[in-house]
Motif scaffolding. Sequence first.
Motif, PDB file in Angstrom:
ATOM      1  N   GLN A  29       0.665  -1.221  -0.148  1.00  0.00           N
ATOM      2  CA  GLN A  29      -0.180  -0.460  -0.188  1.00  0.00           C
ATOM      3  C   GLN A  29       0.562   1.468  -0.019  1.00  0.00           C
ATOM      4  N   GLN A  30       1.797   1.276   0.657  1.00  0.00           N
ATOM      5  CA  GLN A  30       2.832   2.797   0.910  1.00  0.00           C
ATOM      6  C   GLN A  30       3.529   2.901  -0.509  1.00  0.00           C
ATOM      7  N   GLN A  31       3.978   1.676  -1.207  1.00  0.00           N
ATOM      8  CA  GLN A  31       4.153   1.820  -2.680  1.00  0.00           C
ATOM      9  C   GLN A  31       3.495   2.176  -3.770  1.00  0.00           C
ATOM     10  N   ILE A  77      -4.339  13.357  -1.917  1.00  0.00           N
ATOM     11  CA  ILE A  77      -3.893  12.086  -1.251  1.00  0.00           C
ATOM     12  C   ILE A  77      -3.649  11.547  -0.402  1.00  0.00           C
ATOM     13  N   VAL A  78      -2.628  12.315   0.634  1.00  0.00           N
ATOM     14  CA  VAL A  78      -2.454  11.746   1.814  1.00  0.00           C
ATOM     15  C   VAL A  78      -3.826  11.567   2.656  1.00  0.00           C
ATOM     16  N   ALA A  87      -0.586   2.831   5.676  1.00  0.00           N
ATOM     17  CA  ALA A  87       0.261   2.018   5.235  1.00  0.00           C
ATOM     18  C   ALA A  87      -0.612   0.445   5.336  1.00  0.00           C
ATOM     19  N   ASP A  88      -1.022  -0.067   6.643  1.00  0.00           N
ATOM     20  CA  ASP A  88      -2.202  -0.549   6.954  1.00  0.00           C
ATOM     21  C   ASP A  88      -3.257  -0.744   6.475  1.00  0.00           C
ATOM     22  N   GLY A  89      -3.395  -0.138   4.834  1.00  0.00           N
ATOM     23  CA  GLY A  89      -4.736  -0.197   4.129  1.00  0.00           C
ATOM     24  C   GLY A  89      -5.284  -1.206   3.713  1.00  0.00           C
TER      25      GLY A  89
END
Length: 172
Positions: A29-31, A77-78, A87-89
Amino acid sequence: IGQLYTGDGMYIWRIDPLRQQLARSGLNQQQAFQYFLATSVLSALLFELVANGPASEPAAIDLLDGALYLGFTIGGIVWCYRQNGGADGTDFLNRIVPIGWVMFWRLVSLVIPFFVIVGLIDWYQTGNLGRPGSEMPILILIMNLLFGGMWWRIGVQMRWVDDHADLNSKGT
């Protein structure tokens, strides 16, 4: 620089390592967030460069407009990333792209009639048919607030999907 790899999971130039990563394990998700944010920011910067680019002398209002547009793009977007769980989404891109598409058309449905009305009023008052108010700070502020509102609504919808996806995965 051979592969132009940023070191935090983003390739900038070479497609082969990226394709291999996508085929092998995909993006976390972070990438996915980083690629989407970078693409959106660069698109916004390119748009502003073309609109107010080196061929013209940008006025202060143009610089403010560009700063607001870029700020709402990054902040929006953030916001959406966080509303999706960060990141856990899950499924950040699978959610933001279609929700953003629908919310974009809702924004367009507000903006076009608004500017048609403003244009007709300006035409009636001045006899000139053109782009009324493109230099008017109040109209630029209204447009940017509507754009920011679009990002806010995308985040609200992403939160709803995230909340209900969790319920569905728990069998509720």
